[in-house]
Design a protein around this motif. Structure first.
Motif, PDB file in Angstrom:
ATOM      1  N   VAL A 199     -10.027 -13.957 -17.876  1.00 22.17           N
ATOM      2  CA  VAL A 199      -9.219 -14.969 -18.059  1.00 22.17           C
ATOM      3  C   VAL A 199      -7.874 -14.586 -17.927  1.00 22.17           C
ATOM      4  O   VAL A 199      -7.032 -15.338 -17.501  1.00 22.17           O
ATOM      5  CB  VAL A 199      -9.644 -15.377 -19.632  1.00 22.17           C
ATOM      6  N   GLU A 200      -7.453 -13.511 -18.836  1.00 21.36           N
ATOM      7  CA  GLU A 200      -6.075 -13.129 -18.460  1.00 21.36           C
ATOM      8  C   GLU A 200      -5.526 -13.136 -16.903  1.00 21.36           C
ATOM      9  O   GLU A 200      -4.546 -13.453 -16.552  1.00 21.36           O
ATOM     10  CB  GLU A 200      -5.926 -11.793 -19.189  1.00 21.36           C
ATOM     11  N   LYS A 201      -6.538 -12.422 -16.154  1.00 22.26           N
ATOM     12  CA  LYS A 201      -6.347 -12.323 -14.593  1.00 22.26           C
ATOM     13  C   LYS A 201      -5.853 -13.594 -14.128  1.00 22.26           C
ATOM     14  O   LYS A 201      -4.932 -13.845 -13.201  1.00 22.26           O
ATOM     15  CB  LYS A 201      -7.316 -11.617 -14.059  1.00 22.26           C
ATOM     16  N   LEU A 202      -6.699 -14.523 -14.452  1.00 15.86           N
ATOM     17  CA  LEU A 202      -6.656 -15.954 -13.677  1.00 15.86           C
ATOM     18  C   LEU A 202      -5.186 -16.705 -14.309  1.00 15.86           C
ATOM     19  O   LEU A 202      -4.508 -17.286 -13.374  1.00 15.86           O
ATOM     20  CB  LEU A 202      -7.795 -16.727 -13.999  1.00 15.86           C
ATOM     21  N   ILE A 203      -4.982 -16.326 -15.637  1.00 19.13           N
ATOM     22  CA  ILE A 203      -3.805 -17.129 -16.146  1.00 19.13           C
ATOM     23  C   ILE A 203      -2.405 -16.408 -15.339  1.00 19.13           C
ATOM     24  O   ILE A 203      -1.767 -17.325 -15.061  1.00 19.13           O
ATOM     25  CB  ILE A 203      -3.459 -16.960 -17.623  1.00 19.13           C
ATOM     26  N   LYS A 204      -2.654 -15.149 -15.295  1.00 16.46           N
ATOM     27  CA  LYS A 204      -1.272 -14.620 -14.662  1.00 16.46           C
ATOM     28  C   LYS A 204      -1.221 -14.925 -13.226  1.00 16.46           C
ATOM     29  O   LYS A 204      -0.225 -15.036 -12.649  1.00 16.46           O
ATOM     30  CB  LYS A 204      -1.602 -13.069 -15.112  1.00 16.46           C
ATOM     31  N   ALA A 205      -2.318 -15.018 -12.463  1.00 15.40           N
ATOM     32  CA  ALA A 205      -2.469 -15.158 -11.232  1.00 15.40           C
ATOM     33  C   ALA A 205      -2.016 -16.651 -10.804  1.00 15.40           C
ATOM     34  O   ALA A 205      -1.341 -16.862 -10.070  1.00 15.40           O
ATOM     35  CB  ALA A 205      -3.716 -15.146 -10.670  1.00 15.40           C
ATOM     36  N   PHE A 206      -2.248 -17.783 -11.658  1.00 10.70           N
ATOM     37  CA  PHE A 206      -1.885 -19.112 -11.494  1.00 10.70           C
ATOM     38  C   PHE A 206      -0.510 -19.046 -11.822  1.00 10.70           C
ATOM     39  O   PHE A 206       0.257 -19.716 -10.905  1.00 10.70           O
ATOM     40  CB  PHE A 206      -2.555 -19.950 -12.287  1.00 10.70           C
ATOM     41  N   HIS A 207      -0.024 -18.319 -12.904  1.00 10.16           N
ATOM     42  CA  HIS A 207       1.456 -18.431 -13.089  1.00 10.16           C
ATOM     43  C   HIS A 207       2.316 -17.776 -12.028  1.00 10.16           C
ATOM     44  O   HIS A 207       3.330 -18.266 -11.476  1.00 10.16           O
ATOM     45  CB  HIS A 207       1.750 -17.515 -14.505  1.00 10.16           C
ATOM     46  N   LYS A 208       1.700 -16.840 -11.475  1.00 14.12           N
ATOM     47  CA  LYS A 208       2.583 -15.823 -10.361  1.00 14.12           C
ATOM     48  C   LYS A 208       2.723 -16.647  -9.173  1.00 14.12           C
ATOM     49  O   LYS A 208       3.522 -16.849  -8.341  1.00 14.12           O
ATOM     50  CB  LYS A 208       1.814 -14.610 -10.258  1.00 14.12           C
ATOM     51  N   ALA A 209       1.779 -17.443  -8.862  1.00 12.12           N
ATOM     52  CA  ALA A 209       1.462 -18.534  -7.765  1.00 12.12           C
ATOM     53  C   ALA A 209       2.229 -19.804  -7.809  1.00 12.12           C
ATOM     54  O   ALA A 209       2.496 -20.489  -7.194  1.00 12.12           O
ATOM     55  CB  ALA A 209      -0.064 -18.805  -7.336  1.00 12.12           C
ATOM     56  N   GLY A 210       2.824 -19.877  -8.989  1.00 14.44           N
ATOM     57  CA  GLY A 210       3.566 -21.024  -9.192  1.00 14.44           C
ATOM     58  C   GLY A 210       2.767 -22.244  -9.769  1.00 14.44           C
ATOM     59  O   GLY A 210       3.340 -23.287  -9.250  1.00 14.44           O
ATOM     60  N   LYS A 211       1.598 -22.167  -9.993  1.00 16.48           N
ATOM     61  CA  LYS A 211       0.696 -23.331 -10.015  1.00 16.48           C
ATOM     62  C   LYS A 211       0.450 -23.603 -11.626  1.00 16.48           C
ATOM     63  O   LYS A 211       0.298 -22.550 -12.516  1.00 16.48           O
ATOM     64  CB  LYS A 211      -0.782 -22.901  -9.493  1.00 16.48           C
TER      65      LYS A 211
END
Length: 224
Positions: free
Chosen positions: A118-130
């Motif tokens: 869950v933490e991984k996906l939140i940070k990944a979406f954030h990093k991708a500007g999504k």
């Protein structure tokens, strides 16, 4: 252009999984907007199973993914397989499953941690500007994963009285900006592309919660 949205579930039932009415509202509003939706959940055991008639834990063990399939009408995928590149946005409905299965907020409070995927996906979406949309108690996930973000879990005073007592105060202590919003409203953290609404954090009628979730979904899709 069709928006692709990942919806993250945490089981089925307010006391030990996803709040069903919030999940349904998210899905209805996404469907009405023409979005393409795929649902995900961790393939792991729930923290515990609650008898929803009595509000008390039972001895029964249940799997988060299997329980989430009840809401998804069977069409739910293991969260570990989520490919951020395949989606334009992600939304996480509330319910105690967020505080018990997607994190350990219910047990540890301010010292909580988030389930790794869950933490991984939140940070990944954030990093991708999504954009990310969260309602009810799920903004606590953003508070941990995105330090200093802006969010709402409703009105400060009401949150102190409701089942998630102290949530707004803890978010502030963690360095987040808590913004008071009514149940029918959503708050947009433009910088972090985070959209939050309080849903059942407020003691409000079902239709007002539905409208608030709709406001969140609308803003998420605008940002996607």
């Amino acid at each position: 252009m069709v928006k692709r949205v990942a919806v993250i579930l945490s089981g089925c039932g307010v006391y030990d999984g996803t709040e069903i009415h919030e999940a349904s509202a998210v899905l209805v509003h996404l469907s009405r907007a023409g979005a393409k939706v795929q649902m995900f959940a961790p393939n792991a055991d729930q923290m515990h199973t609650v008898n929803h008639c009595e509000g008390k834990p039972t001895e029964e063990k249940r799997n988060i993914l299997q329980e989430s399939a009840r809401i998804a009408r069977g069409a739910v995928t293991d969260l570990a397989k989520l490919d951020v590149a395949a989606f334009d946005a992600a939304i996480i409905p509330g319910g105690f499953g967020v505080a018990k299965n997607l994190s350990d907020w219910a047990v540890k409070g301010k010292e909580y941690t988030i389930q790794p995927d869950v933490e991984k996906l939140i940070k990944a979406f954030h990093k991708a500007g999504k954009p990310l949309g969260m309602c009810c108690i799920s903004p606590v996930l953003a508070a941990k994963a995105l330090p200093g973000c802006e969010l709402t879990v409703g009105q400060d005073k009401e949150c102190e009285k409701w089942p998630y007592a102290g949530t707004a105060s803890v978010m502030k202590e963690m360095g987040c900006k808590h913004v008071n919003k009514n149940v029918g409203e959503a708050h947009v953290d433009v910088k972090n592309k985070l959209v939050t609404t309080c849903a059942f954090m407020c003691n409000a009628p079902y239709h007002e919660v539905f409208d608030g979730v709709g406001a969140m979904v609308k803003e998420v899709l605008k940002l996607a």
